[in-house]
Write a protein that holds these residues in place. Structure first.
Motif, short mmCIF file in Angstrom:
data_model
loop_
_atom_site.label_atom_id
_atom_site.label_comp_id
_atom_site.label_asym_id
_atom_site.label_seq_id
_atom_site.Cartn_x
_atom_site.Cartn_y
_atom_site.Cartn_z
N ARG A 180 0.84 -1.26 -0.01
CA ARG A 180 0.02 0.03 -0.07
C ARG A 180 0.84 1.33 0.08
O ARG A 180 0.50 2.30 -0.76
CB ARG A 180 -1.02 0.14 1.16
CG ARG A 180 -1.95 1.10 1.15
CD ARG A 180 -3.12 0.99 2.18
NE ARG A 180 -2.44 0.56 3.45
CZ ARG A 180 -2.61 -0.56 4.16
NH1 ARG A 180 -3.41 -1.60 3.42
NH2 ARG A 180 -2.28 -0.65 5.32
N THR A 181 1.93 1.41 0.82
CA THR A 181 2.81 2.37 0.68
C THR A 181 3.95 2.68 -0.44
O THR A 181 4.61 3.56 -0.49
CB THR A 181 3.68 2.49 1.91
OG1 THR A 181 4.43 1.21 2.16
CG2 THR A 181 2.94 2.42 3.23
N GLY A 182 3.83 1.35 -1.29
CA GLY A 182 4.60 1.36 -2.60
C GLY A 182 5.92 0.99 -2.24
O GLY A 182 6.85 1.03 -2.96
N GLU A 183 6.25 0.53 -0.94
CA GLU A 183 7.85 -0.06 -0.66
C GLU A 183 7.94 -1.41 -1.23
O GLU A 183 9.18 -1.67 -1.72
CB GLU A 183 7.82 -0.11 0.86
CG GLU A 183 7.91 1.34 1.42
CD GLU A 183 7.97 1.17 3.00
OE1 GLU A 183 9.03 0.74 3.51
OE2 GLU A 183 6.93 1.14 3.76
N LEU A 184 6.87 -2.10 -1.47
CA LEU A 184 6.85 -3.37 -2.15
C LEU A 184 6.07 -3.41 -3.59
O LEU A 184 4.96 -3.15 -3.53
CB LEU A 184 6.52 -4.48 -1.32
CG LEU A 184 6.57 -5.80 -1.70
CD1 LEU A 184 8.25 -6.29 -2.08
CD2 LEU A 184 5.99 -6.80 -0.69
N GLU A 185 6.91 -3.52 -4.74
CA GLU A 185 5.81 -3.65 -5.76
C GLU A 185 5.07 -4.91 -5.94
O GLU A 185 5.50 -5.87 -5.63
CB GLU A 185 7.36 -3.79 -7.09
CG GLU A 185 6.66 -3.63 -8.43
CD GLU A 185 7.76 -4.20 -9.42
OE1 GLU A 185 7.17 -4.08 -10.70
OE2 GLU A 185 8.64 -4.34 -9.23
N SER A 186 4.07 -4.28 -6.63
CA SER A 186 2.94 -5.42 -6.79
C SER A 186 2.23 -4.95 -7.96
O SER A 186 2.24 -3.77 -8.43
CB SER A 186 1.88 -5.67 -5.53
OG SER A 186 1.24 -4.63 -5.63
N LEU A 187 1.49 -5.85 -8.46
CA LEU A 187 0.29 -5.45 -9.87
C LEU A 187 -0.92 -6.21 -9.37
O LEU A 187 -0.92 -7.22 -8.67
CB LEU A 187 0.95 -5.70 -11.00
CG LEU A 187 1.58 -7.10 -11.17
CD1 LEU A 187 0.75 -7.98 -12.17
CD2 LEU A 187 3.12 -6.89 -11.84
N THR A 188 -1.79 -5.80 -10.17
CA THR A 188 -3.24 -6.48 -10.00
C THR A 188 -3.28 -7.11 -11.44
O THR A 188 -3.16 -6.52 -12.55
CB THR A 188 -4.54 -5.57 -9.57
OG1 THR A 188 -4.11 -4.91 -8.37
CG2 THR A 188 -5.78 -6.31 -9.45
#
Length: 77
Positions: free
Chosen positions: A43-51
């Protein structure tokens, strides 16, 4: 006309391809943190993710990249 070779995903010892994407739970296990903490990092953008179609996934190299950034920050202090 020639066809360029395609790189296949590396295989595990039992012959299965290594994952390209991790679930949030798998990423949390890689980092040895809880699932909720992992969602906070996403949520804070510290760990990359995608949907992908409503499913949250973490690139397999993202936990290592997160750790590398944290280590670099720690050294800079």
């Amino acid at each position: 006309m020639s066809i360029a070779p395609v790189d296949l995903a590396p295989l595990t010892e039992d012959g299965h391809p290594l994952p390209v994407l991790l679930t949030v739970e798998e990423a949390a296990r890689c980092l040895r943190i809880g699932r909720t903490t992992c969602y906070v990092l996403i949520r804070t953008g510290e760990l990359e993710s995608l949907t992908i179609r409503g499913l949250r996934r973490v690139p397999a190299d993202a936990p290592a990249a997160y750790l590398a950034r944290r280590r670099a920050e720690h050294r800079a202090v």
